[in-house]
Design an enzyme around this catalytic site. Structure first.
Site, short mmCIF file in Angstrom:
data_model
loop_
_atom_site.label_atom_id
_atom_site.label_comp_id
_atom_site.label_asym_id
_atom_site.label_seq_id
_atom_site.Cartn_x
_atom_site.Cartn_y
_atom_site.Cartn_z
N HIS A 78 0.87 -1.19 0.00
CA HIS A 78 0.00 0.00 0.00
C HIS A 78 0.90 1.23 0.00
O HIS A 78 1.61 1.48 0.96
CB HIS A 78 -0.92 0.01 1.23
N LEU A 79 0.84 1.97 -1.10
CA LEU A 79 1.68 3.16 -1.21
C LEU A 79 0.90 4.44 -0.89
O LEU A 79 1.49 5.52 -0.79
CB LEU A 79 2.30 3.26 -2.61
N ARG A 80 -0.41 4.31 -0.75
CA ARG A 80 -1.28 5.39 -0.24
C ARG A 80 -1.46 6.60 -1.16
O ARG A 80 -2.24 7.48 -0.86
CB ARG A 80 -0.79 5.89 1.12
N ASN A 110 -6.54 0.43 -3.22
CA ASN A 110 -7.46 1.14 -2.31
C ASN A 110 -6.94 2.53 -1.94
O ASN A 110 -6.81 2.89 -0.78
CB ASN A 110 -7.73 0.32 -1.05
N ASP A 170 -8.51 -5.34 -2.49
CA ASP A 170 -7.91 -5.55 -1.17
C ASP A 170 -8.33 -4.51 -0.14
O ASP A 170 -8.38 -3.31 -0.42
CB ASP A 170 -6.39 -5.54 -1.26
N HIS A 250 -2.76 -12.48 1.62
CA HIS A 250 -2.46 -12.60 3.05
C HIS A 250 -3.25 -13.68 3.80
O HIS A 250 -3.95 -13.40 4.75
CB HIS A 250 -2.62 -11.26 3.76
N ASN A 296 -5.38 -6.47 9.43
CA ASN A 296 -6.45 -7.25 8.83
C ASN A 296 -5.90 -8.03 7.65
O ASN A 296 -5.40 -7.41 6.70
CB ASN A 296 -7.57 -6.32 8.37
N ASP A 323 2.06 -6.77 2.51
CA ASP A 323 0.87 -6.02 2.95
C ASP A 323 1.32 -4.76 3.73
O ASP A 323 0.69 -4.35 4.70
CB ASP A 323 -0.07 -6.86 3.81
N HIS A 327 0.44 3.98 8.16
CA HIS A 327 -0.58 4.83 8.76
C HIS A 327 0.10 5.94 9.54
O HIS A 327 1.12 5.70 10.17
CB HIS A 327 -1.48 4.03 9.71
#
Lengths: 450, 318
Positions: A78-80, A110, A170, A250, A296, A323, A327
């Site tokens: 996740h690179l956001r 996402n 995801d 995952h 998760n 994964d 944050h």
């Protein structure tokens, strides 16, 4: 800030970068690296490709005692960006990836806006190229807005400059069986794969952690193993029925390993990944209510940890995928129930795998190369990654020092975020150098500014 | 010296007995014309309530005031909490105000634990109920009530009946009562029995009737009506028939056995009016005992160096 100070390259690296920018990919001689942990020999790189003969005037890297593996490939990052640049950007995340030995990462869909159109996936792909630390391969959303209602324009993303082949909602499960069937069928047209986040939504409403002894004691709502396994059971049967490729994201429970093992024994086109944290950590850590352990799917039990390790060792589980889920501080510096789910992973994955799989005798280094690079590249249809370190192949590789050990300090990570569950843990191994098509992204353990 | 009261699992039998004995001593001042001790004069106790609970808040407030502490009530409504201030920022504010103890009620399990251990404040933290985790002072006042009705708790058989899954009262009581030597039996429909309850220091049953004749006390838990929507049981009537305590069932209890309820009750659902108002019922006694027990807890946490409530628990395994 201090992060910037640590990123400052050495004068030598500066000089190197100058030459790079002036003259294309560099020429290298890597002395005495143990290829896949085997015999030590020299590797020669010319213009980004491995060659048989040493190139005159090539820069020399002393790799005595170091192991050479093909550059690692992450199927789940996740690179956001776009949307949550306070947590991570393509640039900071791909720096973290390089620091962890990766030469390619799959950026999950996402984001905000969701990567569900050709425009967004091309933006992410282009940002990755501009950053230049590793290949950033966007994952496309399966459904519009990852809302699980109707298919996104999968074909447009596949045909875009980003050449998307992995599709995933995801963070959300494609729980509608009919929609999942259609997605699996549809991606066959361009050799795609659907990567499923297996989580039955009704069984996990408000779920906070693994359902077990610990959740009962802590009064936190449980996320039962069956909620993952039920979806995997359905999906492997759909994969068989449609003859299309399913990838299980995952996977975290002993039962899931059993289901995938069974599906593979039937010859179904199914692959699976496990995260580093599920290889090492258990739900016992939640007892202190520290949200750094909130993720998760949740951390499971020791029996599950043993099962996923065994599954990874015997090849039931194809790959380790991080994964990596950055944050910002405030998303974790709060009550458990309101904290965000997810953990950093890129910069610690190789060390965790060495600790849990190599030092336990479950995998040798060739096995690590297979699970962290070769198979991940194959699942993602990534050309030029996960290739043998042989003449004619693109020079994507990582040099690691297996004898090193380090205590994980969140402040030293290259990610913009600090939410590593491994903080304070002493883990083996350290990445000394990473090369992306002959360009050093990491040298002497330091990320090279680009 | 223990600084916080977060879970009854942190209390040894000696710790718990010290609290109960101290509460018994402090209870005597309730009979005096001036119900006040100077013990905590100059100390500040903050009641930080993220959930409505008039009963618990008033009980703590009364306890603190009887010990002469200054009391600040900080509730989610009417403070910056409702404007979205984080627990951390609220904690930093309380720290800056010089709170000596924070009594916290939080809707999230672990809320009190986070407040105590996240490094935000230095004051003592008393858990006044956190989500579906624990409510230690409720268990202490229940133990106090049982002790005063039954004498020692050693070998006594206590039934806890109802929505155990979502009950912080049940969790705190199982841990405390078993530590004090009682034999606890949980009774609930399978849907409201916690996962892996076999590992708890108690026994469990899905059937109330065979359990009742063996009990020295039965504790009826409140049924939250919103559970209905989640299909934990088919109807209120069916629940009441299978797990409610009515006069006929009460007759199956031994002569000396008492009936408890942490309140607030749903009369006619988990307990009939007849039972709630009977002489076996300790329900109003529990409320009175709550003040004494909370006085004892505040006194022992803030009263200085003498008798500690146990030793500091190591939180969060690495």
């Amino acid at each position: 800030m201090s992060e910037l100070a640590s990123e400052k390259p050495s004068p030598a690296a500066d000089a190197y970068t100058e030459r790079q920018r002036g003259g294309g990919s560099g020429n290298w001689t890597i002395r005495g690296a143990r290829i896949l942990g085997g015999e030590a020999r020299d590797l020669f790189i010319r213009d980004g490709v491995f060659v048989a003969e040493e190139v005159r005037g090539a820069q020399v890297v002393d790799a005595d005692g170091l192991i050479a593996l093909p550059g690692l490939v992450d199927l789940h990052t996740h690179l956001r960006e776009p949307g949550r640049e306070d947590a991570e950007t393509v640039a900071t995340g791909s720096r973290a990836a390089a620091a962890g030995g990766y030469t390619a990462v799959h950026a999950m869909a996402n984001t905000d806006p969701v990567a569900d159109t050709a425009g967004v996936v091309e933006q992410v792909w282009r940002l990755g190229r501009e950053a230049g630390y590793c290949d950033v391969q966007p994952v496309g959303a399966v459904t519009v807005g990852i809302a699980g209602e109707r298919l996104a324009e999968l074909g447009a993303m596949a045909d875009s400059a980003a050449r998307v082949r992995v599709f995933s909602d995801d963070g959300h499960c494609v729980s509608d069986a009919a929609l999942m069937r259609r997605a699996l069928e549809y991606v066959k047209a361009f050799g795609g794969v659907v990567a499923q986040h297996a989580q039955e939504p009704r069984l996990t409403e408000g779920a906070q952690m693994n359902e077990g002894e610990v959740s009962s004691a802590l009064g936190l709502r449980g996320w039962p193993a069956v909620a993952e396994e039920a979806v995997i059971a359905r999906d492997v049967l759909l994969a068989a029925h449609t003859g299309s490729r399913l990838h299980v994201c995952h996977l975290s429970t002993a039962g899931s390993v059993e289901l995938v093992r069974w599906a593979k024994s039937k010859g179904y086109p199914v692959t699976a990944e496990v995260t580093p944290h599920h290889l090492l950590l258990t739900d016992d850590l939640v007892r202190g209510y520290d949200p750094v352990y909130k993720v998760n799917p949740p951390l499971r039990t020791q029996a599950d940890v043993e099962a996923v390790r065994a599954g990874l060792a015997d090849g039931t589980i194809d790959v380790v995928a991080t994964d990596h889920a950055p944050h910002p501080v405030e998303a974790k510096d709060c009550e458990w129930a309101v904290a965000a789910m997810g953990m950093l992973g890129l910069e610690t994955a190789l060390s965790v795998v060495q600790h849990t799989m190599v030092e336990t005798g479950l995998l040798d280094w060739a096995g690590v190369a297979d699970r962290m690079s070769v198979r991940a590249a194959a699942i993602g249809s990534l050309d030029g990654h996960g290739r043998p370190l042989e003449p004619g192949e693109p020079a994507n590789l990582v040099l690691l020092d297996p004898a090193a050990s380090r205590t994980i300090e969140p402040a030293e990570l290259h990610s913009r975020s600090r939410n590593t569950p491994f903080a304070g843990l002493k883990l083996p191994g350290a990445v000394r150098a990473t090369f992306l098509r002959g360009t050093a992204t990491v040298l002497e353990g330091k990320v090279i500014d680009r | 010296m223990k600084r916080h009261l977060l879970s009854t699992a942190d209390l040894s039998a000696d710790d718990a007995t010290l609290i109960l004995d101290t509460a018994a001593e402090l209870a005597r001042i309730a009979d005096r014309p001036i119900k006040k001790l100077p013990t905590l004069r100059g100390r500040t106790v903050v009641n930080l309530f993220y959930e409505d609970s008039t009963r618990t808040r008033i009980s703590f407030e009364t306890a603190a005031k009887r010990l002469s502490a200054d009391v600040i009530n900080f509730s989610a409504k009417g403070s910056s909490v409702s404007k979205g201030e984080s627990l951390k920022d609220t904690a930093l504010t309380l720290e800056a105000m010089g709170a000596d103890a924070v009594v916290v009620r939080h809707w999230a399990s672990g809320g009190a634990y986070r407040l105590a251990h996240a490094g935000w404040i230095r004051s003592a933290v008393v858990n006044a109920g956190d989500g579906t985790h624990e409510h230690p002072t409720q268990a202490l006042l229940d133990a106090y009530t049982l002790r005063s009705r039954l004498g020692s708790l050693e070998g006594r058989r206590i039934g806890i009946v109802g929505d155990v899954l979502h009950s912080r009262v049940a969790r705190s009581n199982v841990r405390l009562l078993s530590t004090l030597g009682a034999e606890v039996t949980l009774v609930a429909p399978p849907t409201l029995m916690p996962f892996a309850v076999e590992g708890w220091p108690c026994s469990s049953s899905y059937d109330l009737d065979p359990v009742l004749p063996k009990l020295d006390a039965v504790m009826m838990l409140r049924v939250q009506r919103e559970r209905m929507d989640q299909a934990f049981f088919p109807t209120e009537r069916e629940y009441s028939r299978r797990y409610g305590l009515h006069a006929q069932r009460m007759a199956a209890l031994p002569e000396h056995a008492v009936v408890m309820h942490p309140g607030p009750m749903n009369r006619g659902l988990e307990i009939s009016a007849e039972v709630a108002d009977s002489t076996r019922s300790t329900i109003t006694e529990q409320v009175a005992n709550g003040v004494s027990v909370r006085m004892a807890v505040l006194y022992l946490l803030l009263g200085g160096s003498e008798p500690a409530i146990g030793t500091e628990n190591e939180g969060g395994a690495k």
